[in-house]
Design an enzyme around this catalytic site. Structure first.
Site, mmCIF file in Angstrom:
data_model
loop_
_atom_site.group_PDB
_atom_site.id
_atom_site.type_symbol
_atom_site.label_atom_id
_atom_site.label_comp_id
_atom_site.label_asym_id
_atom_site.label_seq_id
_atom_site.Cartn_x
_atom_site.Cartn_y
_atom_site.Cartn_z
ATOM 1 N N TYR A 157 0.850 -1.203 0.000
ATOM 2 C CA TYR A 157 0.000 0.000 0.000
ATOM 3 C C TYR A 157 0.887 1.256 0.000
ATOM 4 C CZ TYR A 157 -4.369 2.554 0.668
ATOM 5 O OH TYR A 157 -5.451 3.387 0.502
ATOM 6 N N LYS A 164 -3.030 8.717 2.551
ATOM 7 C CA LYS A 164 -4.281 8.628 3.317
ATOM 8 C C LYS A 164 -4.121 9.259 4.705
ATOM 9 C CE LYS A 164 -6.884 6.557 0.268
ATOM 10 N NZ LYS A 164 -7.755 7.417 -0.565
HETATM 11 N N1 LIG Z 1 -11.183 -0.098 -3.189
HETATM 12 C C1 LIG Z 1 -10.816 -0.128 -1.935
HETATM 13 O O1 LIG Z 1 -10.504 -1.180 -1.375
HETATM 14 C C2 LIG Z 1 -10.786 1.149 -1.138
HETATM 15 C C3 LIG Z 1 -10.801 1.079 0.264
HETATM 16 C C4 LIG Z 1 -10.770 2.251 0.993
HETATM 17 C C5 LIG Z 1 -10.704 3.465 0.341
HETATM 18 N N2 LIG Z 1 -10.681 3.504 -1.033
HETATM 19 C C6 LIG Z 1 -10.610 4.827 -1.668
HETATM 20 O O2 LIG Z 1 -11.814 5.049 -2.358
HETATM 21 C C7 LIG Z 1 -11.577 6.038 -3.365
HETATM 22 C C8 LIG Z 1 -12.170 5.547 -4.672
HETATM 23 O O3 LIG Z 1 -11.415 4.455 -5.160
HETATM 24 P P1 LIG Z 1 -12.064 3.152 -5.808
HETATM 25 O O4 LIG Z 1 -11.564 2.006 -5.033
HETATM 26 O O5 LIG Z 1 -13.513 3.364 -5.989
HETATM 27 O O6 LIG Z 1 -11.306 3.062 -7.209
HETATM 28 P P2 LIG Z 1 -11.548 3.810 -8.607
HETATM 29 O O7 LIG Z 1 -10.335 3.514 -9.408
HETATM 30 O O8 LIG Z 1 -12.859 3.435 -9.172
HETATM 31 O O9 LIG Z 1 -11.588 5.350 -8.217
HETATM 32 C C9 LIG Z 1 -10.429 6.174 -8.160
HETATM 33 C C10 LIG Z 1 -10.769 7.403 -8.947
HETATM 34 O O10 LIG Z 1 -9.719 8.373 -8.877
HETATM 35 C C11 LIG Z 1 -9.763 9.068 -10.092
HETATM 36 N N3 LIG Z 1 -8.551 9.848 -10.343
HETATM 37 C C12 LIG Z 1 -7.268 9.399 -10.389
HETATM 38 N N4 LIG Z 1 -6.459 10.437 -10.734
HETATM 39 C C13 LIG Z 1 -7.265 11.532 -10.896
HETATM 40 C C14 LIG Z 1 -7.031 12.875 -11.251
HETATM 41 N N5 LIG Z 1 -5.787 13.365 -11.511
HETATM 42 N N6 LIG Z 1 -8.089 13.727 -11.341
HETATM 43 C C15 LIG Z 1 -9.346 13.291 -11.073
HETATM 44 N N7 LIG Z 1 -9.632 12.020 -10.722
HETATM 45 C C16 LIG Z 1 -8.593 11.158 -10.633
HETATM 46 C C17 LIG Z 1 -9.936 7.953 -11.121
HETATM 47 O O11 LIG Z 1 -10.389 8.481 -12.359
HETATM 48 C C18 LIG Z 1 -10.990 7.101 -10.443
HETATM 49 O O12 LIG Z 1 -12.274 7.553 -10.820
HETATM 50 C C19 LIG Z 1 -10.061 6.236 -3.394
HETATM 51 O O13 LIG Z 1 -9.730 7.362 -2.609
HETATM 52 C C20 LIG Z 1 -9.554 4.980 -2.741
HETATM 53 O O14 LIG Z 1 -8.273 5.160 -2.184
HETATM 54 C C21 LIG Z 1 -10.734 2.382 -1.769
#
Ligand SMILES: NC(=O)c1ccc[n+]([C@@H]2O[C@H](COP(=O)([O-])OP(=O)(O)OC[C@H]3O[C@@H](n4cnc5c(N)ncnc54)[C@H](O)[C@@H]3O)[C@@H](O)[C@H]2O)c1
Length: 261
Positions: A157, A164
């Site tokens: 990670y 984060k």
């Molecule tokens: N999937 C998991 O296990 C998990 C767990 C906890 C938190 N999260 C967090 O949830 C959030 C959403 O992630 P996800 O898992 O839905 O994946 P995801 O890949 O669907 O979403 C990540 C998003 O970030 C956007 N992004 C990246 N660079 C960018 C930029 N320069 N400008 C605008 N947008 C940008 C991408 O286009 C994408 O839509 C993130 O912050 C991730 O860290 C995810």
């Protein structure tokens, strides 16, 4: 389910139908909100437009969160289309692959900068841009998405954990700054879910397995569970909650289920 009818919301972070932000968009729309969705690049524009077409009267706009100009243009578009804003969901995160594929100690300076800029600073820049729109509505709710890797080490990670930690601290400082304007700022710390972003973390399926084995509820969380918690934090049902990181992780963070040595 809390009511969001008559509310206008911005959702940043929809990439595809598995995105947590898309699950939140669907739940917020079902609760009655009208939404704006953004795409960061032409490559993702069609995906986002196809999904937005499932919503009632959406606004779709470009926003690379690393660009101050695009953030300013987005705020102008929202002002023109909505005349204010009630909530903002921040689901953008990114780290270059060279920062996820090697031991953390090898993180290149530029990759560290990009990860912190896109994944943490963007919450500050976007919140600053939309705060005047929320003030027009007498307040608002800002919500971001984080992971327990901010506090504990998860394999691979790496710099995302550092980002984060910065993001969660930013939630608290923003909540302190904007509380007097009745703008609340919170985070959901979600358990691991298979999404595009998660696919960038090698060994992610073993993280899923550890949660399944050790979380008090003995399972992983799903998109709808995170989205339901999000709608609570976006709505007036949570009107006295700010500066909070709400764990939606089947209880994993309490540390039970770790075998005694
Ligand atoms: N999937 C998991 O296990 C998990 C767990 C906890 C938190 N999260 C967090 O949830 C959030 C959403 O992630 P996800 O898992 O839905 O994946 P995801 O890949 O669907 O979403 C990540 C998003 O970030 C956007 N992004 C990246 N660079 C960018 C930029 N320069 N400008 C605008 N947008 C940008 C991408 O286009 C994408 O839509 C993130 O912050 C991730 O860290 C995810």
């Amino acid at each position: 389910m809390p009511d969001l009818s008559g509310k206008h919301g911005l959702i940043v972070g929809v990439a595809n139908k598995r995105s947590i932000s898309w699950a939140i968009a669907q739940a917020a729309a079902a609760a009655g909100a009208r939404l704006a969705l953004t795409y960061p690049s032409e490559r993702l524009e069609e995906n986002v437009r196809d999904l937005a077409a499932k919503l009632d009267n959406p606004v779709v706009a470009a926003c690379d969160v690393a660009s101050d100009q695009q953030i300013a243009d987005l705020a102008s578009t929202l002002d023109r289309e909505f005349g204010g804003l009630d909530f903002f969901v921040h689901g953008a995160a990114f780290a270059p692959s060279d920062a996820l594929a090697h031991p953390f100690v090898q993180t290149p300076r530029e990759s560290f900068r990009i990860a912190l800029d896109v994944s943490a600073y963007s919450l500050v820049g976007l919140t600053r841009a939309v705060a005047p729109l929320m003030e027009k509505r007498g307040g608002g709710s800002v919500l971001t998405l984080t992971f327990l890797g901010s506090e504990r080490v998860f394999p691979n990670y790496n710099v995302m954990g550092v980002a984060k930690a910065a993001l969660e601290s930013s939630v608290r400082y923003l909540a302190a700054d904007l509380g007097p304007q009745n703008i609340r700022v919170n985070a959901i710390s979600a358990g691991p879910i298979k999404t595009l972003a998660a696919a960038g973390i090698s060994g992610f399926s073993s993280i899923l397995q550890v949660y399944r084995d050790r979380a008090p509820l003995r399972r992983n969380v799903d998109l709808a569970e995170v989205a339901d918690a999000a709608v609570f934090l976006l709505s007036s049902a949570s009107r006295a909650v700010t500066g909070e990181v709400l764990m939606v992780d089947a209880g994993f963070h309490i540390g039970s289920g770790i075998p005694n040595p």
